[in-house]
Design a protein around this motif. Structure first.
Motif, PDB file in Angstrom:
ATOM      1  N   ALA A 258       2.317  -8.483  -2.350  1.00 44.45           N
ATOM      2  CA  ALA A 258       2.805  -7.217  -2.174  1.00 44.45           C
ATOM      3  C   ALA A 258       2.122  -6.475  -1.155  1.00 44.45           C
ATOM      4  O   ALA A 258       0.934  -6.728  -0.762  1.00 44.45           O
ATOM      5  CB  ALA A 258       2.504  -6.488  -3.599  1.00 44.45           C
ATOM      6  N   ALA A 259       2.494  -5.381  -0.650  1.00 47.50           N
ATOM      7  CA  ALA A 259       2.046  -4.676   0.446  1.00 47.50           C
ATOM      8  C   ALA A 259       0.996  -3.630  -0.036  1.00 47.50           C
ATOM      9  O   ALA A 259       0.939  -3.171  -1.596  1.00 47.50           O
ATOM     10  CB  ALA A 259       2.876  -3.847   1.248  1.00 47.50           C
ATOM     11  N   ALA A 260      -0.384  -3.561   0.391  1.00 46.44           N
ATOM     12  CA  ALA A 260      -1.375  -2.871  -0.135  1.00 46.44           C
ATOM     13  C   ALA A 260      -0.959  -1.293  -0.188  1.00 46.44           C
ATOM     14  O   ALA A 260      -0.318  -0.556   0.919  1.00 46.44           O
ATOM     15  CB  ALA A 260      -2.509  -2.886   0.696  1.00 46.44           C
ATOM     16  N   ALA A 261      -1.012  -0.576  -1.278  1.00 44.22           N
ATOM     17  CA  ALA A 261      -0.703   0.857  -1.365  1.00 44.22           C
ATOM     18  C   ALA A 261      -1.554   1.901  -0.232  1.00 44.22           C
ATOM     19  O   ALA A 261      -0.941   2.839   0.323  1.00 44.22           O
ATOM     20  CB  ALA A 261      -0.674   1.475  -2.534  1.00 44.22           C
ATOM     21  N   ASP A 262      -2.554   1.291   0.001  1.00 42.90           N
ATOM     22  CA  ASP A 262      -3.576   2.110   1.041  1.00 42.90           C
ATOM     23  C   ASP A 262      -3.303   1.606   2.531  1.00 42.90           C
ATOM     24  O   ASP A 262      -3.972   1.956   3.296  1.00 42.90           O
ATOM     25  CB  ASP A 262      -5.026   2.203   0.482  1.00 42.90           C
ATOM     26  N   ALA A 263      -2.574   0.663   2.704  1.00 43.02           N
ATOM     27  CA  ALA A 263      -2.378   0.321   3.991  1.00 43.02           C
ATOM     28  C   ALA A 263      -1.800   1.265   4.930  1.00 43.02           C
ATOM     29  O   ALA A 263      -1.108   2.344   4.601  1.00 43.02           O
ATOM     30  CB  ALA A 263      -1.404  -0.966   4.228  1.00 43.02           C
ATOM     31  N   PRO A 264      -2.301   1.613   6.324  1.00 41.42           N
ATOM     32  CA  PRO A 264      -1.732   2.538   6.953  1.00 41.42           C
ATOM     33  C   PRO A 264      -0.143   2.730   7.361  1.00 41.42           C
ATOM     34  O   PRO A 264       0.252   1.432   7.498  1.00 41.42           O
ATOM     35  CB  PRO A 264      -2.456   2.335   8.577  1.00 41.42           C
ATOM     36  N   VAL A 265       0.340   3.910   7.476  1.00 44.08           N
ATOM     37  CA  VAL A 265       1.651   3.860   7.804  1.00 44.08           C
ATOM     38  C   VAL A 265       2.030   3.496   9.425  1.00 44.08           C
ATOM     39  O   VAL A 265       1.111   4.232  10.233  1.00 44.08           O
ATOM     40  CB  VAL A 265       2.248   5.220   7.372  1.00 44.08           C
ATOM     41  N   VAL A 266       2.921   2.540   9.618  1.00 41.84           N
ATOM     42  CA  VAL A 266       3.074   2.228  10.828  1.00 41.84           C
ATOM     43  C   VAL A 266       4.316   3.189  11.577  1.00 41.84           C
ATOM     44  O   VAL A 266       4.402   3.466  12.584  1.00 41.84           O
ATOM     45  CB  VAL A 266       3.358   0.779  10.985  1.00 41.84           C
ATOM     46  N   LEU A 267       5.388   3.136  10.581  1.00 44.59           N
ATOM     47  CA  LEU A 267       6.488   3.673  11.152  1.00 44.59           C
ATOM     48  C   LEU A 267       6.816   5.030   9.862  1.00 44.59           C
ATOM     49  O   LEU A 267       6.880   4.626   8.793  1.00 44.59           O
ATOM     50  CB  LEU A 267       7.770   2.799  11.218  1.00 44.59           C
ATOM     51  N   THR A 268       7.186   6.084  10.719  1.00 48.10           N
ATOM     52  CA  THR A 268       7.722   7.312  10.030  1.00 48.10           C
ATOM     53  C   THR A 268       8.784   7.750  10.759  1.00 48.10           C
ATOM     54  O   THR A 268       8.741   7.798  11.890  1.00 48.10           O
ATOM     55  CB  THR A 268       6.481   8.168  10.208  1.00 48.10           C
TER      56      THR A 268
END
Length: 503
Positions: A258-268
Motif C-alpha cells: 500500500a502507498a504511504a499516506a504521507d507520501a508526497p503528492v506527485v500529480l494534482t
C-alpha cells in the motif's frame, strides 16, 4: 447401435512449423465441429498465431495436415478456394478505411455494367442485401473509418461470409471493446452460430471463453495440451493447462503493498475539462497506483492521455511535482517526467520498421549522447539492460520489433516508458491482447514502479489490472462519480462503471 461419425468442419493434425532454428509450432492439433464457437487459448508464443496462419492458408506446414469437411486443404496458390472455406478477422483492421462499407465488401469484385464500368447502384444494392442477410446493421455508404470497432468487425465477417466461408477466426476481437460492445458482439456471434457459422475464438480473457464458447483447445510451448468442453473445464484447470502451473502458485506470487499516506503528492489535477470529460479532480502520490475505470465513452482514456501530452483540456489545471504540467505536447510531457504506455501499441507505441533496442531507448536518446550522437555500444548496453529488466523474449536488441509476439512487443513499449525514470507513469490498457504470463510480468513492473516511489495512473477495462491499484476512480459520462479503495468487490466496481449505483 453405434453413433454416427461426425466429420469435423476443420481439423488440424500434427502441424509443425519452424523458422530457421526457432520452432514456432511442434504439435498443433485442432478439431472444430460445425456450428460451434471453439476457443483457442495459450500464452503468447504458445503457437496460436502460427496455427492460424496455417489454418487460413497463409503458410504451409512443415509437417502435418489441415482438412476442411474431411477434404485436404487447397493448394496455397488457390486463394479463392481458401476464401470459400475460412477467413480471419484480426485485431488490426484489414478493411480500407477511406472506402465505403459497400466498396470494402466487394473490393476487387465489384459488379460491372455496360462497357465494363462499375455499377455503383448494383454495388450498393448487393451490399445492402448481404448486410441484411446476416443482420449487420451498418450503412453500406458509410466510410469504414467512421465505424465503431465492433461494426468494422461485423463488416469483415460479412465480407468473409459473402465468399462462402462459414468458418471465421476471431483474433482477440474484444481487445478494443468495452463491456456493452463485447456483449453485443457475443449476441451477434450466437445469432450467426444459429445461422450455421462456426467460430474459432482467440482471447486472453478467459471469462469470455466461458461466456461464448462450447469447446476450448489449449496450446503451450508450441504444443497441443488439451481440448475439452468448456463446461467440463474449471477456470483453475484452464489456467493451469495454459501456464503449466497451478492457480495457487500463480496467485501466490503477488501480494499488494500500500502507498504511504504521507507520501508526497506527485500529480494534482483541478477542474480538468474537455469534450470527453468535465471538472475532473484527482491526486496521485509517489508510490501510489490509481486506476481509472469506466465504459468506452466515459472519458477515462482521454483524461489519462491529457496527462501524457496527447490532448489539451479546455479548462482546469494540472501540476506534476509542483510544476505546471504541459498539455498538448508529448515531448514536453516526457521532459516534465511523464512516461506513457499508449492505448494502441501498433499505432502509437512502436515503430515497426525499427529494432527492439531502438524502440526501447527512443525516449532517452538525448541522455545517451551529446548533440544527437549516441555511441552504438552505449545504446545497445541500455537496450540490453531494459530487455533483461522487462524479461523481453528476443534474440537481442537488433531483432526487428515486428518479429515479437504481442506480449513481448508490449514489454518493449513498457521498457521505453520506464527508460526515462518517470515521476508519473501513465498506463493505458497495459495488458490488452497479451497472455497470462506476459500480463503478470507487465503488472510486476507496476509493482516495481510503486516501490521506486513513482506515481502510477492505470486505465484499464481489466479487473485484474485494477486490482493492483490503491484506489480506483470511476468515470461515467465524463465525470468522476465514485472512488473504490483497494479490496473492492467486482460487482461493486462494475455497478459504478455501468451507472447502476448513481443517478
Amino acid at each position: 447401435m453405434s453413433s454416427p461419425v461426425i466429420t469435423p468442419l476443420v481439423e488440424a493434425r500434427g502441424v509443425a512449423k519452424r523458422y530457421g532454428p526457432t520452432v514456432a509450432l511442434a504439435d498443433g492439433r485442432l478439431t472444430v465441429l460445425a456450428g460451434e464457437s471453439h476457443a483457442l487459448v495459450g500464452r503468447n508464443g504458445a503457437g496460436k498465431s502460427t496455427l492460424v496462419t496455417v489454418l487460413t492458408g497463409l503458410q504451409a506446414p512443415d509437417e502435418g495436415e489441415v482438412r476442411f469437411d474431411g477434404e485436404p486443404a487447397p493448394a496455397l496458390t488457390d486463394r479463392d478456394a481458401w476464401r470459400r472455406r475460412v477467413a480471419c478477422v484480426y485485431q488490426k483492421p484489414t478493411v480500407v478505411p477511406e472506402l465505403t462499407v459497400a466498396e470494402n465488401l466487394f473490393i476487387n469484385r465489384q459488379p460491372t455494367g455496360p462497357g465494363g464500368f462499375i455499377s455503383w447502384r448494383r454495388l450498393r444494392a448487393q451490399a445492402a442485401e448481404l448486410l441484411d442477410t446476416w443482420d449487420v446493421r451498418v450503412d453500406p455508404e458509410a466510410r469504414t473509418r467512421e465505424l465503431k470497432v465492433e461494426d468494422r468487425q461485423m463488416v469483415e465477417i460479412a465480407r468473409a461470409l459473402s465468399f462462402g466461408a462459414r468458418f471465421i477466426v476471431l483474433d482477440e476481437p474484444t481487445a478494443q471493446l468495452d463491456n456493452r460492445e463485447i456483449e453485443r458482439l457475443f449476441t451477434r456471434m450466437r445469432a450467426l452460430q444459429e445461422s450455421g457459422v462456426t467460430f474459432l475464438f482467440i482471447s486472453h480473457h478467459l471469462q469470455e471463453v466461458y461466456e461464448v464458447c462450447q469447446t476450448v483447445t489449449v496450446l503451450r510451448d508450441a504444443r497441443w495440451i488439451t481440448t475439452a468442453p468448456v463446461a467440463d473445464l474449471p477456470r483453475a484447470a484452464l489456467v493451469e493447462a495454459m501456464a503449466g502451473e497451478s492457480v495457487a502458485e500463480h496467485e501466490s506470487r503477488y501480494v499488494r503493498g500500500a502507498a504511504a499516506a504521507d507520501a508526497p503528492v506527485v500529480l494534482t489535477a483541478h477542474g480538468l475539462t474537455s469534450e470527453a470529460y468535465e471538472n475532473a479532480d484527482l491526486t496521485v502520490r509517489g508510490g501510489e497506483v490509481v486506476g481509472l475505470a469506466g465504459s468506452s465513452g466515459s472519458g477515462k482514456i482521454e483524461l489519462a492521455e491529457s496527462f501524457a501530452g496527447l490532448h489539451t483540456p479546455t479548462g482546469g489545471t494540472a501540476e506534476l511535482g509542483g510544476e505546471k504540467l504541459p498539455f498538448g505536447d508529448v515531448q514536453a510531457a516526457l521532459r516534465a517526467g511523464v512516461g506513457c504506455v499508449p492505448r494502441d501499441r501498433h499505432e502509437q507505441g512502436l515503430v515497426a520498421a525499427m529494432t527492439v533496442g531502438d524502440n526501447a531507448v527512443m525516449s532517452v536518446l538525448n541522455r545517451l549522447g551529446r548533440f544527437g550522437f549516441v555511441a552504438t555500444e552505449t545504446r545497445r548496453a541500455v537496450a540490453r539492460e531494459l530487455i533483461e529488466r522487462l524479461d523481453i523474449h528476443t534474440e537481442g536488441p537488433e531483432q526487428p520489433v515486428s518479429d515479437l509476439s504481442g506480449g513481448n512487443a508490449q514489454k518493449v513499449v513498457m521498457a521505453r516508458a520506464l527508460a526515462s525514470d518517470p515521476r508519473l507513469l501513465v498506463l493505458i490498457n497495459p495488458t490488452a491482447g497479451v497472455d497470462v504470463k506476459s500480463k503478470e510480468s507487465l503488472l510486476a513492473r507496476v509493482d516495481s514502479a510503486r516501490e521506486d516511489g513513482t506515481a502510477v495512473l492505470v486505465v484499464s477495462d481489466e479487473l485484474d489490472d485494477l486490482r493492483r491499484c490503491d484506489r480506483v476512480l470511476v468515470l461515467f459520462h465524463g465525470r468522476i462519480v465514485a472512488e473504490h479503495r483497494a479490496g473492492w468487490r467486482d460487482h461493486e466496481l462494475i455497478a459504478s462503471i455501468e451507472g447502476v449505483d448513481h443517478g
